[in-house]
Scaffold this motif. Structure first.
Motif, PDB file in Angstrom:
ATOM      1  N   TRP A 152       0.836  -1.197   0.000  1.00 18.90           N
ATOM      2  CA  TRP A 152       0.000   0.000   0.000  1.00 18.90           C
ATOM      3  C   TRP A 152       0.872   1.248   0.000  1.00 18.90           C
ATOM      4  N   VAL A 153       1.939   1.228   0.785  1.00 14.15           N
ATOM      5  CA  VAL A 153       2.889   2.342   0.814  1.00 14.15           C
ATOM      6  C   VAL A 153       3.673   2.406  -0.492  1.00 14.15           C
ATOM      7  N   GLU A 154       4.203   1.272  -0.920  1.00 19.54           N
ATOM      8  CA  GLU A 154       5.085   1.232  -2.087  1.00 19.54           C
ATOM      9  C   GLU A 154       4.386   1.662  -3.361  1.00 19.54           C
ATOM     10  N   ASP A 155       3.115   1.307  -3.501  1.00 18.65           N
ATOM     11  CA  ASP A 155       2.370   1.666  -4.707  1.00 18.65           C
ATOM     12  C   ASP A 155       2.234   3.178  -4.873  1.00 18.65           C
ATOM     13  N   LYS A 156       2.306   3.897  -3.778  1.00 15.51           N
ATOM     14  CA  LYS A 156       2.071   5.340  -3.826  1.00 15.51           C
ATOM     15  C   LYS A 156       3.359   6.153  -3.874  1.00 15.51           C
ATOM     16  N   ILE A 157       4.394   5.770  -3.106  1.00 14.77           N
ATOM     17  CA  ILE A 157       5.503   6.725  -2.917  1.00 14.77           C
ATOM     18  C   ILE A 157       6.905   6.139  -3.096  1.00 14.77           C
ATOM     19  N   VAL A 158       7.056   4.887  -3.503  1.00 17.95           N
ATOM     20  CA  VAL A 158       8.393   4.281  -3.552  1.00 17.95           C
ATOM     21  C   VAL A 158       8.792   4.004  -5.005  1.00 17.95           C
ATOM     22  N   PHE A 159      10.078   4.238  -5.302  1.00 19.66           N
ATOM     23  CA  PHE A 159      10.590   4.148  -6.664  1.00 19.66           C
ATOM     24  C   PHE A 159      11.892   3.349  -6.690  1.00 19.66           C
ATOM     25  N   ARG A 160      12.232   2.882  -7.880  1.00 19.53           N
ATOM     26  CA  ARG A 160      13.534   2.229  -8.080  1.00 19.53           C
ATOM     27  C   ARG A 160      14.559   3.306  -8.428  1.00 19.53           C
ATOM     28  N   PRO A 161      15.667   3.403  -7.693  1.00 13.32           N
ATOM     29  CA  PRO A 161      16.638   4.467  -7.977  1.00 13.32           C
ATOM     30  C   PRO A 161      17.405   4.218  -9.267  1.00 13.32           C
ATOM     31  N   LEU A 162      18.000   5.293  -9.792  1.00 16.46           N
ATOM     32  CA  LEU A 162      18.711   5.201 -11.069  1.00 16.46           C
ATOM     33  C   LEU A 162      20.083   4.551 -10.917  1.00 16.46           C
ATOM     34  N   VAL A 163      20.721   4.673  -9.759  1.00 18.48           N
ATOM     35  CA  VAL A 163      22.045   4.096  -9.466  1.00 18.48           C
ATOM     36  C   VAL A 163      23.056   4.515 -10.531  1.00 18.48           C
ATOM     37  N   ARG A 164      23.463   5.771 -10.439  1.00 17.86           N
ATOM     38  CA  ARG A 164      24.450   6.288 -11.383  1.00 17.86           C
ATOM     39  C   ARG A 164      25.871   6.023 -10.881  1.00 17.86           C
ATOM     40  N   GLN A 165      26.837   6.841 -11.339  1.00 13.65           N
ATOM     41  CA  GLN A 165      28.236   6.429 -11.239  1.00 13.65           C
ATOM     42  C   GLN A 165      28.724   6.152  -9.815  1.00 13.65           C
ATOM     43  N   TRP A 166      28.506   7.071  -8.880  1.00 16.06           N
ATOM     44  CA  TRP A 166      29.050   6.844  -7.539  1.00 16.06           C
ATOM     45  C   TRP A 166      28.368   5.664  -6.856  1.00 16.06           C
ATOM     46  N   GLN A 167      27.040   5.625  -6.897  1.00 16.61           N
ATOM     47  CA  GLN A 167      26.331   4.543  -6.219  1.00 16.61           C
ATOM     48  C   GLN A 167      26.669   3.192  -6.846  1.00 16.61           C
ATOM     49  N   ALA A 168      26.844   3.168  -8.173  1.00 22.34           N
ATOM     50  CA  ALA A 168      27.259   1.917  -8.823  1.00 22.34           C
ATOM     51  C   ALA A 168      28.661   1.507  -8.375  1.00 22.34           C
ATOM     52  N   GLY A 169      29.563   2.483  -8.250  1.00 21.96           N
ATOM     53  CA  GLY A 169      30.903   2.182  -7.772  1.00 21.96           C
ATOM     54  C   GLY A 169      30.893   1.680  -6.335  1.00 21.96           C
ATOM     55  N   PHE A 170      30.097   2.308  -5.492  1.00 21.02           N
ATOM     56  CA  PHE A 170      29.992   1.875  -4.103  1.00 21.02           C
ATOM     57  C   PHE A 170      29.442   0.451  -4.028  1.00 21.02           C
ATOM     58  N   ARG A 171      28.450   0.166  -4.852  1.00 21.68           N
ATOM     59  CA  ARG A 171      27.888  -1.190  -4.886  1.00 21.68           C
ATOM     60  C   ARG A 171      28.956  -2.219  -5.248  1.00 21.68           C
ATOM     61  N   GLY A 172      29.723  -1.919  -6.299  1.00 26.20           N
ATOM     62  CA  GLY A 172      30.793  -2.841  -6.692  1.00 26.20           C
ATOM     63  C   GLY A 172      31.854  -2.963  -5.616  1.00 26.20           C
ATOM     64  N   GLY A 173      32.164  -1.841  -4.945  1.00 27.53           N
ATOM     65  CA  GLY A 173      33.158  -1.875  -3.879  1.00 27.53           C
ATOM     66  C   GLY A 173      32.728  -2.728  -2.704  1.00 27.53           C
ATOM     67  N   LEU A 174      31.445  -2.694  -2.370  1.00 30.69           N
ATOM     68  CA  LEU A 174      30.937  -3.547  -1.295  1.00 30.69           C
ATOM     69  C   LEU A 174      31.127  -5.022  -1.633  1.00 30.69           C
ATOM     70  N   VAL A 175      30.812  -5.371  -2.859  1.00 34.86           N
ATOM     71  CA  VAL A 175      30.948  -6.773  -3.263  1.00 34.86           C
ATOM     72  C   VAL A 175      32.425  -7.190  -3.209  1.00 34.86           C
ATOM     73  N   GLU A 176      33.315  -6.320  -3.704  1.00 32.29           N
ATOM     74  CA  GLU A 176      34.747  -6.622  -3.644  1.00 32.29           C
ATOM     75  C   GLU A 176      35.237  -6.760  -2.208  1.00 32.29           C
ATOM     76  N   ALA A 177      34.598  -5.997  -1.298  1.00 36.09           N
ATOM     77  CA  ALA A 177      35.008  -6.029   0.110  1.00 36.09           C
ATOM     78  C   ALA A 177      34.445  -7.235   0.852  1.00 36.09           C
ATOM     79  N   GLY A 178      33.690  -8.078   0.141  1.00 39.01           N
ATOM     80  CA  GLY A 178      33.180  -9.305   0.752  1.00 39.01           C
ATOM     81  C   GLY A 178      31.759  -9.225   1.262  1.00 39.01           C
ATOM     82  N   VAL A 179      31.055  -8.142   0.943  1.00 39.64           N
ATOM     83  CA  VAL A 179      29.652  -8.029   1.354  1.00 39.64           C
ATOM     84  C   VAL A 179      28.818  -8.672   0.244  1.00 39.64           C
ATOM     85  N   VAL A 180      28.692  -9.973   0.322  1.00 36.86           N
ATOM     86  CA  VAL A 180      28.103 -10.762  -0.763  1.00 36.86           C
ATOM     87  C   VAL A 180      26.973 -11.638  -0.209  1.00 36.86           C
TER      88      VAL A 180
END
Length: 561
Positions: A152-180
């Motif tokens: 009910w909440v998600e249908d009204k106000i929640v979105f999928r983020p675009l995940v551009r350069q920094w957030q994509a880099g941070f995501r990859g860095g987490l995986v490299e750091a063993g957060v898998v």
């Protein structure tokens, strides 16, 4: 005739509401100055925040009359609130009507208390992630209704983020750091690295809990803004529990009004003012530790020693990672859930230390003290153009302690409900929390050294560079020690900051029962994060909004029965 099944009941709510729904801003939202001297309702909801708005919207979908009282103003029409780029400006606003009221904890950490329709969802970093299933099970919530309430909440106000350069880099860095493993995009609470939801749409427009009032039946609800509830009124009779019958609130002109409950055994007052607001309001109304009430000459309605106890704010620590590339302005979109007592997140923007220090001076003024500063030693490498006087591009890599052992309390300093009372969170007082912080920073160090962040990293910058910039970033009144450049445990204590994930003070099982009814009184509930003994998920807003919706349906079920 039997009671309708849950699916049919929910369908009825939507059917009733659909013909009377409005888009924001709403005709039923008014200034408190327009309220009559006395107003009668079936439900009075105190606090139009993360829990209060979905709760009031749900209650209005039936035939009950709902009054929602919010101490702040509208989120609409304020670009600092509605646009992602205004996040920092809102938190730095020291004005008397700021949507993010500034205060300093008794332990010296800079903080903000939401003062706006939509509450914390109108001023936060927007990340949306559901709670761990174990947390929901421990609360005794029905899984099917929990799922419906989240959606009910998600249908009204929640979105999928675009995940551009920094957030994509941070995501990859987490995986490299063993957060898998890398879980991809999901709202669910899953160990590893994940992209979560956001309440910012693709244009950077914020959709706060105030937007959930679009579900409301406009014929059955009134919302008064800038209306500060002074106390709850009770009827007391010998041999019977005290019964909540109304509230007194003050409008922006200083005029007092009464809001009273209509006659009816199902009518009630629901306090949803958050962990910083609900416990003090109970105390100001005569429910709380006897010694505190007597010290402020408050007539005792019910001695309740647990009101204001077990207050927690999850400690936050991080480092400043200067970027040699231009970065997008991004708030939290990616989270790391390692097998330690930490959650990991990141934001990116242009950092202006001069502006940060000017804002920190406001906090020091509130605390009536001098702001400690940290001068970065000359032997610490700083890239050209990276300093504390001119803006530079940077990512902040942050770790939150998942389950802190350190706890505190909130106590009355005065009887003004618009002021944040004396709150002590005892950040990192328990050595186990310091150890957790160190673990989180070690993971962050591995992320900063990852290949995924290599295109952002200055070649000569080291983790000591990032620590030095973190020490220069003002988050509290602690003296910054040079030893913190070489001791992560010292660094944790010196740079601790708030996550704004306050909880406790009206804990379930101690102050409220499993239906969120205040123990020992009738017609009064508390429905917000003050009832929690931990912060749900990586970020709590999803579950607090879900709880507002969930309890709205449960209360209407009880009314129908």
């Amino acid at each position: 005739m039997g009671f309708p099944t849950l699916p049919s009941l929910i369908g009825i709510f939507f059917l009733i509401a659909s013909g009377f729904a409005e888009k924001a801003p709403y005709s039923f939202v008014r200034e408190g100055t327009s309220a009559p001297p006395v107003e009668y309702s079936d439900y009075i909801v105190v606090g139009g925040g993360t829990a209060g708005t979905p709760l009031a919207a749900t209650l209005s979908a039936a035939t009950a009359k709902v009054l929602l009282l919010e101490r702040g103003g509208q989120p609409y029409g304020n670009p600092s609130v509605t646009n992602i780029n205004g996040f920092g400006r809102t938190l730095a606003d020291p004005s008397p009507t700021s949507p993010a009221q500034q205060f300093v904890t008794a332990d010296g950490v800079f903080n903000n208390r939401p003062r706006i329709l939509g509450g914390g969802t109108a001023v936060n970093a927007g990340f949306y992630s559901r709670a761990e299933p174990e947390f929901l099970s421990r609360l005794g919530l029905e899984p099917r209704l929990v799922e419906e309430s989240y959606r009910w909440v998600e249908d009204k106000i929640v979105f999928r983020p675009l995940v551009r350069q920094w957030q994509a880099g941070f995501r990859g860095g987490l995986v490299e750091a063993g957060v898998v493993p890398d879980r991809g995009f999901t709202y669910e609470h899953l160990m590893g690295t994940k992209v979560g939801g956001t309440i910012f749409d693709e244009n950077g427009t914020r959709h706060s809990a105030a937007d959930l009032l679009e579900y409301a039946n406009s014929n059955n609800i009134v919302v008064y803004l800038n209306s500060i509830v002074q106390k709850i009124l009770f009827r007391t009779s010998p041999g019977q529990k005290p019964k909540a019958i109304g509230v007194i609130f003050k409008d922006s002109a200083g005029v007092l009004h009464e809001a009273r409950l209509n006659n009816g055994s199902s009518n009630e007052i629901i306090v949803a003012s958050g962990a910083l607001g609900s416990p003090p309001l109970l105390m100001m109304s005569g429910i709380g530790p006897g010694r505190q009430l007597q010290a402020h000459q408050i007539p005792i309605v019910l001695r309740q020693p647990y009101v204001g106890r077990n207050m927690v704010d999850n400690p936050f620590n991080g480092v400043i990672f200067p970027s040699r590339r231009q970065l997008e302005y991004s708030l939290v979109e990616v989270a790391g859930l390692p097998d330690t007592n930490n959650y990991l997140e990141s934001i990116s923007m242009s950092l202006n230390f001069s502006a940060l220090h000017a804002s920190a001076q406001n906090y020091a003024k509130i605390a009536n003290t001098t702001l400690p500063t940290f001068e970065i030693p000359n032997n610490i490498y700083l890239p050209s153009g990276v300093n504390t006087t001119t803006p530079f591009q940077a990512g902040q890599l942050l770790e939150k302690i998942k389950t802190p052992f350190s706890k505190g309390d909130i106590e009355l300093e005065n009887r003004d409900p618009d002021r944040t009372q004396r709150v002590t969170f005892n950040y990192l007082k328990d050595s186990r929390d310091v150890a957790s912080c160190v673990e989180g920073l070690k993971i962050i160090k591995r992320v900063t050294e990852s290949n995924s962040l290599s295109s952002f990293r200055y070649p000569l910058a080291s983790f000591t560079t990032y620590l030095a910039l973190g020490l220069a970033f003002p988050t509290n009144l602690n003296v910054k020690r040079l030893s913190s450049l070489y001791s992560l445990s010292h660094y944790c204590v010196d740079t601790v900051r708030t996550t704004w994930h306050y909880h406790g003070g009206c804990q379930a099982g101690k102050v409220v029962d499993r239906d969120y009814k205040v123990i020992g009184v009738d017609a009064l509930r508390v429905v917000d994060a003050s009832t929690y003994d931990q912060s749900p998920g990586t970020n709590p807003q999803a579950t607090i909004m879900m709880l507002g919706r969930y309890m709205g349906i449960k209360i209407l079920q009880q009314r129908s029965n």
